[in-house]
Scaffold this motif. Structure first.
Motif, PDB file in Angstrom:
ATOM      1  N   GLU A 129      41.945  46.344  37.717  1.00 48.10           N
ATOM      2  CA  GLU A 129      42.986  45.576  37.035  1.00 48.10           C
ATOM      3  C   GLU A 129      42.349  44.458  36.218  1.00 48.10           C
ATOM      4  O   GLU A 129      41.223  44.054  36.482  1.00 48.10           O
ATOM      5  CB  GLU A 129      43.961  44.972  38.067  1.00 48.10           C
ATOM      6  N   ILE A 130      43.109  43.987  35.235  1.00 53.04           N
ATOM      7  CA  ILE A 130      42.639  42.818  34.498  1.00 53.04           C
ATOM      8  C   ILE A 130      42.993  41.595  35.334  1.00 53.04           C
ATOM      9  O   ILE A 130      44.175  41.342  35.606  1.00 53.04           O
ATOM     10  CB  ILE A 130      43.337  42.715  33.128  1.00 53.04           C
ATOM     11  N   SER A 131      41.966  40.843  35.759  1.00 55.41           N
ATOM     12  CA  SER A 131      42.301  39.700  36.604  1.00 55.41           C
ATOM     13  C   SER A 131      42.435  38.409  35.797  1.00 55.41           C
ATOM     14  O   SER A 131      43.145  37.496  36.185  1.00 55.41           O
ATOM     15  CB  SER A 131      41.254  39.524  37.706  1.00 55.41           C
ATOM     16  N   ARG A 132      41.745  38.349  34.665  1.00 53.67           N
ATOM     17  CA  ARG A 132      41.857  37.129  33.860  1.00 53.67           C
ATOM     18  C   ARG A 132      41.536  37.408  32.412  1.00 53.67           C
ATOM     19  O   ARG A 132      40.849  38.368  32.088  1.00 53.67           O
ATOM     20  CB  ARG A 132      40.856  36.067  34.359  1.00 53.67           C
ATOM     21  N   GLU A 133      42.015  36.547  31.548  1.00 53.39           N
ATOM     22  CA  GLU A 133      41.669  36.642  30.140  1.00 53.39           C
ATOM     23  C   GLU A 133      41.064  35.303  29.756  1.00 53.39           C
ATOM     24  O   GLU A 133      41.613  34.254  30.095  1.00 53.39           O
ATOM     25  CB  GLU A 133      42.947  36.910  29.337  1.00 53.39           C
TER      26      GLU A 133
END
Lengths: 293, 243
Positions: free
Chosen positions: B217-221
């Protein structure tokens, strides 16, 4: 050994080698592109010869030899594609594709061979030679058809070499053989390439059949012995190396001619196998082979 | 005409191998002139994500749009033909082919063939070392040269967007700098970039924006210029021990 005998051995060895080279190069092409052995390759040669016979012979459709050969070669494209579709394609993603396709291509061989027997019967047939008459070569007389095979085989193999080395599709075939996933990522349609490799290979088998069909007699088992020889040659020459295959074809041809002279036609084939085993003990990768992938 | 402003747009993408899901719903986008990084530990789905975008493996759910059009049902070669080019990790290319032959072959799609000449000049000026070794076979190249050739092959495909998977894997710092320059040069021509990297300094030097990928998953941008919280990255690698 007098020079007559020596030249007879060399000439008949080159005739054998030329046929083997045409036959084995198709087998080699499919091996280096897909990593499988097509055991139906020999029966494709038989089928090509029978198709040419039916279209050309007076006892068949009587359209003449040129039409017969053209129809046969064109039909081989379709047969090659069909074999790929039916007995190879369903197993591409399978881990044991090599073993599975040994079985499926063997099955195809048997079905086609029995089909040929049903359609054409067991009676011997022979194609008319493309070039009638005899030719003298190195103090030996051979049929003009055999001389034609000697000349034509290197030309066809050169064309194949240029196709694979220079043309866009030929290069794509090599790329797929060396690294299919990288080939896919530069936009090559890998399954289309597999089809093309099979079609080219089937055409080579059909061409061999058409050329040898006037030198030998046609039976449903016409392609069985050439298939075994071609397998030996592809392994002896080094898996995945077309130049190795061609070199090995001529070596085995000359060796066979020599052995036939020395020990007779009965023992020559077995001796070739024995010698091959010794060669492979000393050089498991074959003449020009790389490490098997 | 859509007023689409993104080169690549991915919504809730799921994919994996056999019985295991690797991507658990990834959404991200790359703008038309944007350089975006993907950062995260090994085995968390970055390579799987690129493989799914280029359809080396099929997506299980979600959508992928390239230049405004859905591409999630297209075969790899059709995606390449549209100009979305994936340069895979540690690509060993075609071992028995020569460098020039490989580069010419890489211009395989009709669009790429039209640009063959200009792209070849561009690749050879970008990587003069490839020009010096044009007759050499791929299998004889060093790791750095092979990486240059991989990127060169990607450029020969006439990219409208490039996805690079760990282009500096296993390279010396000096070679890394060289490649970073080359990549910066490529993206300065307006080719959007999706860059997977393990070397945080390397990514940050090249991208406008970065996603952290964690367990599929994308955890941060993270936007460029924003302070990177090293604790966050350490947590991602070693697990958080703070309560």
């Amino acid at each position: 050994m007098t020079s007559d005998i020596l030249s007879a051995i060399i000439v008949s060895g080159i005739v054998l080698g030329s046929g083997y080279a045409l036959m084995a190069s198709g087998l080699s092409l499919v091996w280096s592109t897909l990593g499988i052995f097509n055991f139906a390759h020999g029966v494709l040669m038989t089928l090509g010869a029978y198709l040419a016979w039916t279209v050309s012979d007076a006892a068949g459709l009587d359209f003449g030899l040129a039409t017969g050969i053209a129809v046969s070669i064109a039909a081989m494209v379709g047969v090659g594609i069909l074999i790929e579709r039916v007995v190879v394609r369903p197993f591409y993603d399978h881990r044991d594709i090599l073993l599975i396709t040994v079985m499926t291509t063997l099955a195809a061989m048997i079905v086609i061979q029995k089909g040929i027997q049903l359609i054409w019967g067991a009676r011997l047939k022979q194609l008319a030679p493309i070039m009638p008459g005899n030719v003298r070569l190195l103090q030996t007389t051979i049929s003009a058809q055999e001389a034609l095979i000697i000349v034509l085989a290197p030309l066809v193999l050169c064309a194949l070499w240029l196709f694979l080395g220079r043309s866009r599709i030929g290069r794509a075939i090599r790329a797929v053989g060396q690294n299919p996933s990288a080939a896919r990522l530069i936009g090559i349609d890998v399954s289309l390439i597999f089809i093309i490799a099979f079609a080219v290979s089937a055409v080579l088998a059909g061409l061999t059949g058409v050329l040898l069909g006037s030198v030998r007699l046609l039976t449903p088992e016409f392609g069985a012995e050439p298939l075994v020889k071609a397998l030996i040659i592809v392994i002896f020459g080094g898996l995945g190396s077309l130049s190795g295959t061609i070199l090995a074809a001529y070596i085995i041809g000359l060796l066979e001619a020599t052995l036939v002279f020395l020990v007779g036609i009965y023992w020559a084939p077995s001796l070739i196998f024995v010698l091959l085993i010794f060669v492979l003990i000393l050089r498991p990768q074959g003449l020009l082979g790389k490490v098997v992938r | 005409m859509s007023n689409n402003t993104n080169a690549l747009e991915i919504v809730d993408l799921r994919a994996g191998y056999d019985a295991s899901d690797v991507l658990l719903g990834i959404s991200l986008h790359v703008g038309l002139r944007e350089r975006v990084g993907l950062f995260g530990p090994n085995g968390h789905g970055k390579t799987t994500l690129l493989n799914t975008i280029s359809h080396v493996i099929g997506p299980r759910a979600g959508s992928i749009r390239f230049m405004g059009e859905a591409i999630d049902a297209l075969a790899s070669q059709k995606i390449v033909a549209r100009g979305l080019i994936h340069v895979p990790q540690a690509n060993r290319l075609f071992p028995d082919m020569e460098i020039m032959e490989t580069l010419e072959l890489a211009a395989f799609t009709p669009r790429a063939q039209k640009e063959l000449k200009t792209n070849l000049e561009c690749v050879l000026s970008l990587f003069p070392r490839l020009a010096e070794r044009r007759r050499q076979q791929c299998k004889t190249l060093s790791g750095g040269e092979r990486q240059m050739l991989s990127i060169g092959v990607g450029l020969m495909c006439a990219p409208r967007m490039l996805m690079l998977d760990e282009p500096t894997l296993g390279l010396s710092p000096k070679l890394k700098d060289e490649l970073a320059e080359a990549i910066a040069e490529i993206s300065s021509r307006g080719i959007p970039l999706l860059l997977v990297e393990q070397d945080i300094a390397f990514v940050l030097s090249l991208v406008d924006r970065m996603y952290l990928v964690d367990h599929g998953e994308i955890s941060r941008e993270i936007n460029r210029g924003a302070e990177v919280d090293h604790q966050d990255i350490m947590d991602m690698y070693f697990g958080s021990e703070r309560a």
